[in-house]
Design a protein around this motif. Structure first.
Motif, PDB file in Angstrom:
ATOM      1  N   VAL A 177      -5.200   2.724  -6.676  1.00 17.29           N
ATOM      2  CA  VAL A 177      -4.207   2.619  -5.605  1.00 17.29           C
ATOM      3  C   VAL A 177      -3.158   3.718  -5.768  1.00 17.29           C
ATOM      4  O   VAL A 177      -2.799   4.410  -4.806  1.00 17.29           O
ATOM      5  CB  VAL A 177      -3.548   1.229  -5.596  1.00 17.29           C
ATOM      6  CG1 VAL A 177      -2.406   1.171  -4.601  1.00 17.29           C
ATOM      7  CG2 VAL A 177      -4.579   0.153  -5.292  1.00 17.29           C
ATOM      8  N   LEU A 178      -2.673   3.895  -6.994  1.00 21.23           N
ATOM      9  CA  LEU A 178      -1.650   4.908  -7.256  1.00 21.23           C
ATOM     10  C   LEU A 178      -2.148   6.309  -6.909  1.00 21.23           C
ATOM     11  O   LEU A 178      -1.466   7.069  -6.199  1.00 21.23           O
ATOM     12  CB  LEU A 178      -1.223   4.852  -8.722  1.00 21.23           C
ATOM     13  CG  LEU A 178      -0.212   5.917  -9.152  1.00 21.23           C
ATOM     14  CD1 LEU A 178       1.134   5.664  -8.497  1.00 21.23           C
ATOM     15  CD2 LEU A 178      -0.084   5.931 -10.659  1.00 21.23           C
ATOM     16  N   VAL A 179      -3.328   6.671  -7.375  1.00 18.68           N
ATOM     17  CA  VAL A 179      -3.869   8.000  -7.114  1.00 18.68           C
ATOM     18  C   VAL A 179      -4.108   8.204  -5.615  1.00 18.68           C
ATOM     19  O   VAL A 179      -3.797   9.267  -5.061  1.00 18.68           O
ATOM     20  CB  VAL A 179      -5.168   8.229  -7.930  1.00 18.68           C
ATOM     21  CG1 VAL A 179      -5.921   9.459  -7.462  1.00 18.68           C
ATOM     22  CG2 VAL A 179      -4.849   8.321  -9.402  1.00 18.68           C
ATOM     23  N   GLY A 180      -4.645   7.194  -4.949  1.00 14.83           N
ATOM     24  CA  GLY A 180      -4.882   7.301  -3.510  1.00 14.83           C
ATOM     25  C   GLY A 180      -3.596   7.536  -2.732  1.00 14.83           C
ATOM     26  O   GLY A 180      -3.533   8.397  -1.854  1.00 14.83           O
ATOM     27  N   VAL A 181      -2.564   6.785  -3.066  1.00 14.49           N
ATOM     28  CA  VAL A 181      -1.282   6.937  -2.368  1.00 14.49           C
ATOM     29  C   VAL A 181      -0.656   8.291  -2.681  1.00 14.49           C
ATOM     30  O   VAL A 181      -0.165   8.985  -1.794  1.00 14.49           O
ATOM     31  CB  VAL A 181      -0.323   5.785  -2.738  1.00 14.49           C
ATOM     32  CG1 VAL A 181       1.094   6.069  -2.263  1.00 14.49           C
ATOM     33  CG2 VAL A 181      -0.819   4.477  -2.148  1.00 14.49           C
ATOM     34  N   LEU A 182      -0.674   8.692  -3.948  1.00 11.45           N
ATOM     35  CA  LEU A 182      -0.064   9.971  -4.320  1.00 11.45           C
ATOM     36  C   LEU A 182      -0.770  11.158  -3.668  1.00 11.45           C
ATOM     37  O   LEU A 182      -0.123  12.147  -3.310  1.00 11.45           O
ATOM     38  CB  LEU A 182      -0.055  10.142  -5.838  1.00 11.45           C
ATOM     39  CG  LEU A 182       0.912   9.228  -6.600  1.00 11.45           C
ATOM     40  CD1 LEU A 182       0.769   9.444  -8.097  1.00 11.45           C
ATOM     41  CD2 LEU A 182       2.349   9.453  -6.155  1.00 11.45           C
ATOM     42  N   CYS A 183      -2.071  11.079  -3.496  1.00 14.63           N
ATOM     43  CA  CYS A 183      -2.811  12.184  -2.862  1.00 14.63           C
ATOM     44  C   CYS A 183      -2.665  12.162  -1.342  1.00 14.63           C
ATOM     45  O   CYS A 183      -2.676  13.221  -0.703  1.00 14.63           O
ATOM     46  CB  CYS A 183      -4.279  12.115  -3.240  1.00 14.63           C
ATOM     47  SG  CYS A 183      -4.558  12.564  -4.960  1.00 14.63           S
ATOM     48  N   ALA A 184      -2.532  11.001  -0.743  1.00 20.19           N
ATOM     49  CA  ALA A 184      -2.443  10.917   0.713  1.00 20.19           C
ATOM     50  C   ALA A 184      -1.019  11.119   1.223  1.00 20.19           C
ATOM     51  O   ALA A 184      -0.823  11.591   2.347  1.00 20.19           O
ATOM     52  CB  ALA A 184      -2.961   9.558   1.191  1.00 20.19           C
ATOM     53  N   ARG A 185      -0.043  10.783   0.428  1.00 24.38           N
ATOM     54  CA  ARG A 185       1.340  10.786   0.901  1.00 24.38           C
ATOM     55  C   ARG A 185       1.836  12.130   1.420  1.00 24.38           C
ATOM     56  O   ARG A 185       2.553  12.163   2.423  1.00 24.38           O
ATOM     57  CB  ARG A 185       2.267  10.262  -0.209  1.00 24.38           C
ATOM     58  CG  ARG A 185       3.672  10.035   0.248  1.00 24.38           C
ATOM     59  CD  ARG A 185       3.713   8.936   1.321  1.00 24.38           C
ATOM     60  NE  ARG A 185       5.059   8.829   1.849  1.00 24.38           N
ATOM     61  CZ  ARG A 185       5.377   9.077   3.118  1.00 24.38           C
ATOM     62  NH1 ARG A 185       4.463   9.444   3.977  1.00 24.38           N
ATOM     63  NH2 ARG A 185       6.607   8.955   3.521  1.00 24.38           N
ATOM     64  N   HIS A 219      -1.229   4.716   4.449  1.00 25.35           N
ATOM     65  CA  HIS A 219      -1.524   3.293   4.671  1.00 25.35           C
ATOM     66  C   HIS A 219      -2.749   2.883   3.861  1.00 25.35           C
ATOM     67  O   HIS A 219      -2.752   1.820   3.251  1.00 25.35           O
ATOM     68  CB  HIS A 219      -1.778   3.005   6.148  1.00 25.35           C
ATOM     69  CG  HIS A 219      -0.592   3.251   7.029  1.00 25.35           C
ATOM     70  ND1 HIS A 219      -0.681   3.175   8.386  1.00 25.35           N
ATOM     71  CD2 HIS A 219       0.697   3.562   6.764  1.00 25.35           C
ATOM     72  CE1 HIS A 219       0.496   3.424   8.930  1.00 25.35           C
ATOM     73  NE2 HIS A 219       1.349   3.678   7.959  1.00 25.35           N
ATOM     74  N   LEU A 220      -3.813   3.681   3.929  1.00 24.50           N
ATOM     75  CA  LEU A 220      -5.066   3.490   3.196  1.00 24.50           C
ATOM     76  C   LEU A 220      -5.764   2.173   3.495  1.00 24.50           C
ATOM     77  O   LEU A 220      -6.653   1.767   2.762  1.00 24.50           O
ATOM     78  CB  LEU A 220      -4.842   3.608   1.680  1.00 24.50           C
ATOM     79  CG  LEU A 220      -4.107   4.837   1.179  1.00 24.50           C
ATOM     80  CD1 LEU A 220      -4.101   4.851  -0.341  1.00 24.50           C
ATOM     81  CD2 LEU A 220      -4.663   6.107   1.740  1.00 24.50           C
ATOM     82  N   ASN A 221      -5.370   1.501   4.541  1.00 22.47           N
ATOM     83  CA  ASN A 221      -5.935   0.194   4.860  1.00 22.47           C
ATOM     84  C   ASN A 221      -5.779  -0.026   6.365  1.00 22.47           C
ATOM     85  O   ASN A 221      -4.658   0.000   6.873  1.00 22.47           O
ATOM     86  CB  ASN A 221      -5.186  -0.888   4.071  1.00 22.47           C
ATOM     87  CG  ASN A 221      -5.780  -2.256   4.227  1.00 22.47           C
ATOM     88  OD1 ASN A 221      -6.439  -2.558   5.219  1.00 22.47           O
ATOM     89  ND2 ASN A 221      -5.533  -3.112   3.265  1.00 22.47           N
ATOM     90  N   PRO A 222      -6.875  -0.259   7.078  1.00 22.71           N
ATOM     91  CA  PRO A 222      -6.765  -0.486   8.521  1.00 22.71           C
ATOM     92  C   PRO A 222      -5.866  -1.671   8.876  1.00 22.71           C
ATOM     93  O   PRO A 222      -5.193  -1.642   9.913  1.00 22.71           O
ATOM     94  CB  PRO A 222      -8.209  -0.753   8.959  1.00 22.71           C
ATOM     95  CG  PRO A 222      -9.048  -0.138   7.900  1.00 22.71           C
ATOM     96  CD  PRO A 222      -8.266  -0.243   6.629  1.00 22.71           C
ATOM     97  N   ALA A 223      -5.833  -2.696   8.046  1.00 20.30           N
ATOM     98  CA  ALA A 223      -4.980  -3.851   8.335  1.00 20.30           C
ATOM     99  C   ALA A 223      -3.502  -3.465   8.316  1.00 20.30           C
ATOM    100  O   ALA A 223      -2.716  -3.948   9.127  1.00 20.30           O
ATOM    101  CB  ALA A 223      -5.249  -4.963   7.317  1.00 20.30           C
ATOM    102  N   VAL A 224      -3.121  -2.585   7.410  1.00 23.03           N
ATOM    103  CA  VAL A 224      -1.733  -2.123   7.350  1.00 23.03           C
ATOM    104  C   VAL A 224      -1.397  -1.326   8.600  1.00 23.03           C
ATOM    105  O   VAL A 224      -0.354  -1.533   9.227  1.00 23.03           O
ATOM    106  CB  VAL A 224      -1.501  -1.289   6.071  1.00 23.03           C
ATOM    107  CG1 VAL A 224      -0.133  -0.634   6.087  1.00 23.03           C
ATOM    108  CG2 VAL A 224      -1.672  -2.144   4.834  1.00 23.03           C
ATOM    109  N   THR A 225      -2.280  -0.417   8.981  1.00 24.51           N
ATOM    110  CA  THR A 225      -2.051   0.407  10.169  1.00 24.51           C
ATOM    111  C   THR A 225      -1.922  -0.455  11.413  1.00 24.51           C
ATOM    112  O   THR A 225      -0.989  -0.286  12.207  1.00 24.51           O
ATOM    113  CB  THR A 225      -3.204   1.421  10.340  1.00 24.51           C
ATOM    114  OG1 THR A 225      -3.280   2.217   9.160  1.00 24.51           O
ATOM    115  CG2 THR A 225      -2.991   2.307  11.539  1.00 24.51           C
ATOM    116  N   LEU A 226      -2.842  -1.399  11.602  1.00 25.42           N
ATOM    117  CA  LEU A 226      -2.798  -2.266  12.787  1.00 25.42           C
ATOM    118  C   LEU A 226      -1.574  -3.179  12.778  1.00 25.42           C
ATOM    119  O   LEU A 226      -0.930  -3.384  13.813  1.00 25.42           O
ATOM    120  CB  LEU A 226      -4.080  -3.080  12.898  1.00 25.42           C
ATOM    121  CG  LEU A 226      -5.323  -2.279  13.266  1.00 25.42           C
ATOM    122  CD1 LEU A 226      -6.576  -3.155  13.196  1.00 25.42           C
ATOM    123  CD2 LEU A 226      -5.182  -1.676  14.650  1.00 25.42           C
ATOM    124  N   ALA A 227      -1.233  -3.723  11.634  1.00 26.18           N
ATOM    125  CA  ALA A 227      -0.060  -4.599  11.546  1.00 26.18           C
ATOM    126  C   ALA A 227       1.218  -3.835  11.883  1.00 26.18           C
ATOM    127  O   ALA A 227       2.076  -4.341  12.615  1.00 26.18           O
ATOM    128  CB  ALA A 227       0.034  -5.219  10.155  1.00 26.18           C
TER     129      ALA A 227
END
Length: 178
Positions: free
Chosen positions: A67-75, A81-89
């Motif tokens: 989770v940490l690496v994914g967020v740090l690389c995408a930010r 968001h890395l999660n469709p549920a977060v984006t839709l919410a």
């Protein structure tokens, strides 16, 4: 020497903001899925991988770091968001523009699929032989505990499991509804 630049060059020049954000979501979700599912595959296949393989402690650590690496690389590229549920919410609550939802979802689904594919390819041989920790029996649970399905199959709990269910449901009633 300058700082980190988030300008990405595509085939016809710099990427548009939506393309950059979709790429960021794809990259972050790819890394998140690759590392978390890879940690799970490593833990599930650990008896076959050998004594140097890691177990369930590495699963927890690998998932958290995934989770940490994914967020740090995408930010730097997107809102990570890395999660469709977060984006839709966030879009449903009016906290995220609907015009960005499709590129985010596209990047997340593509990144998730590629991360799962990467994990499958990395652990293909072990997965095709079967997962040794997934069969019901006394070695299923950490510490050598008995499986709740011993003797009855899924849906029919052992006496140990039946005695645990009322305690856990009473505990959840006490803690959630007070």
């Amino acid at each position: 020497m300058g700082g980190f630049s988030t300008t990405l060059i595509g085939l016809n020049g710099p990427l548009e903001p939506k393309g950059r954000e979709a790429l960021g979501e794809a990259l972050g979700t790819f890394l998140l899925v690759l590392l978390t599912v890879g940690s799970a595959a490593n833990a599930a296949l650990s008896p076959r991988l050998g004594p140097q393989a890691f177990g369930y402690d590495a699963l927890a650590l690998g998932s958290g770091l995934g989770v940490l690496v994914g967020v740090l690389c995408a930010r730097p590229l997107s809102e990570a968001h890395l999660n469709p549920a977060v984006t839709l919410a966030l879009a449903l609550r009016g906290l995220f523009p609907w015009g960005k939802v499709f590129p985010y979802l596209l990047g997340q689904f593509l990144g998730g699929f590629l991360g799962a594919l990467g994990t499958y390819l990395a652990y293909r041989e072990g997965l095709l032989q079967g997962v040794p920790n997934a069969s019901p029996g006394p070695d299923l649970l950490p510490g050598g505990g008995a499986s709740p399905w011993v003797g009855g199959g899924p849906g029919r709990l052992s006496p140990q499991a039946r005695s645990t269910v009322p305690m856990s449901s009473n505990f959840s009633r006490m803690t959630i509804f007070r």
